[in-house]
Design a protein around this motif. Structure first.
Motif, PDB file in Angstrom:
ATOM      1  N   UNK A 158       0.960  -0.950   0.020  1.00 34.04           N
ATOM      2  CA  UNK A 158      -0.029  -0.038  -0.021  1.00 34.04           C
ATOM      3  C   UNK A 158       0.938   1.613   0.638  1.00 34.04           C
ATOM      4  N   UNK A 159      -0.285   2.064  -0.124  1.00 34.63           N
ATOM      5  CA  UNK A 159       0.861   4.135  -0.039  1.00 34.63           C
ATOM      6  C   UNK A 159       0.583   4.079   1.343  1.00 34.63           C
ATOM      7  N   UNK A 160       0.922   5.516   1.865  1.00 33.88           N
ATOM      8  CA  UNK A 160       0.664   6.568   2.589  1.00 33.88           C
ATOM      9  C   UNK A 160       0.565   7.678   1.974  1.00 33.88           C
ATOM     10  N   UNK A 161       0.211   8.510   1.665  1.00 30.24           N
ATOM     11  CA  UNK A 161       0.302   9.389   1.522  1.00 30.24           C
ATOM     12  C   UNK A 161      -0.664  11.303   2.016  1.00 30.24           C
ATOM     13  N   UNK A 162      -0.013  12.455   1.425  1.00 28.20           N
ATOM     14  CA  UNK A 162      -1.202  13.579   1.872  1.00 28.20           C
ATOM     15  C   UNK A 162      -1.443  14.781   0.745  1.00 28.20           C
ATOM     16  N   UNK A 163      -2.286  14.393   1.080  1.00 25.41           N
ATOM     17  CA  UNK A 163      -3.286  15.792   0.394  1.00 25.41           C
ATOM     18  C   UNK A 163      -4.154  16.456   1.129  1.00 25.41           C
ATOM     19  N   UNK A 164      -4.975  17.825   0.518  1.00 23.88           N
ATOM     20  CA  UNK A 164      -5.589  18.019   1.003  1.00 23.88           C
ATOM     21  C   UNK A 164      -7.664  17.598   0.723  1.00 23.88           C
ATOM     22  N   UNK A 165      -7.721  16.872  -0.002  1.00 18.82           N
ATOM     23  CA  UNK A 165      -8.698  15.837   0.247  1.00 18.82           C
ATOM     24  C   UNK A 165      -9.235  15.517   1.039  1.00 18.82           C
ATOM     25  N   UNK A 166     -10.231  15.153   2.133  1.00 13.89           N
ATOM     26  CA  UNK A 166     -10.519  13.912   2.753  1.00 13.89           C
ATOM     27  C   UNK A 166     -11.177  12.532   2.223  1.00 13.89           C
ATOM     28  N   UNK A 167     -10.724  11.622   2.753  1.00 13.49           N
ATOM     29  CA  UNK A 167     -11.247  10.257   1.790  1.00 13.49           C
ATOM     30  C   UNK A 167     -11.853   9.678   3.495  1.00 13.49           C
TER      31      UNK A 167
END
Length: 244
Positions: A158-167
């Motif tokens: 898998x992946x750990x990522x940052x974004x301004x979108x909330x999932x």
């Protein structure tokens, strides 16, 4: 006991089991995806015949498979044998006899590579999710708007990522990124399931998401693992030379 942990509609993965060089009629190590169609008894179930690239995969009668069930209470594993294959109500089915007891499955742990990798994400459309979960042939929509994100670590799981979108945890995402693997700059378009979402403490409005690859092709997973180990090898060499 079986029906306590596995339900109709649960996703299942099958991997061919070879015994003493015996030909099972299925490539060794190949993983197929299906869903539980019906529970006939505590040691017999029906599953949908796997589909790959719009084609039915005719797993052989008497073929033995390692099965992993993705149930509501966790992941479980057993061995099973194909006892019959047939069509019912326009659905192609396999009847499986469970040859070992069900046991909790511990997923393989993957090494995580720290990185700063540009990627793009979006929520899957409901139609994409329905097709994916029913194992119907489908293609991901490429024209929908994507949210820019940054992967901060990547693994074969898998992946750990940052974004301004909330999932929302439990939701399914389309994730797209590029890797330079073996001298080839390759694009990866992957379906992932959100495991957790937390707001970054010192950066309000930015969210850290941990996602797990969903129904990934084994060859694609091995490519990603190969990239990770190659990058880690390069990092070790850099550290070694910097100390000299």
């Amino acid at each position: 006991m079986f029906s306590k942990y596995v339900s109709i509609g649960d996703r299942v993965e099958l991997q061919s089991v070879s015994r003493g060089g015996e030909d099972t009629g299925s490539p060794a190590g190949r993983v197929y995806t299906s869903v539980v169609q019906d529970i006939l008894s505590e040691d017999s179930i029906e599953i949908r015949m796997p589909i790959e690239k719009s084609k039915l995969i005719l797993l052989p009668v008497d073929g033995e498979f390692d099965m992993i069930f993705y149930g509501a209470s966790g992941m479980y594993q057993c061995l099973a044998r194909v006892t019959d294959r047939y069509k019912s109500n326009n659905v192609f089915l396999l009847q499986m006899e469970l040859t070992t007891n069900l046991q909790r499955y511990q997923r393989r742990e993957f090494y995580r590579l720290r990185c700063a990798l540009e990627m793009h994400t979006r929520l899957l459309e409901e139609s994409e999710i329905q097709a994916m979960e029913s194992l119907e042939p489908y293609t991901l929509e490429k024209s929908l708007p994507l949210k820019q994100s940054v992967a901060v670590d990547i693994s074969g799981g898998g992946i750990r990522f940052l974004t301004t979108e909330y999932y929302e945890p439990g939701s399914f995402l389309y994730c797209c990124y590029h890797l330079n693997n073996g001298g080839e700059h390759k694009k990866y378009e992957i379906v992932c399931k959100v495991l957790s979402t937390v707001e970054v403490e010192k950066h309000p409005g930015t969210y850290e998401h941990r996602v797990q690859y969903y129904d990934m092709d084994p060859d694609t997973r091995e490519e990603i693992i190969k990239y990770i180990f190659e990058e880690e090898r390069k990092n070790r060499l850099k550290k070694k030379f910097s100390k000299e």
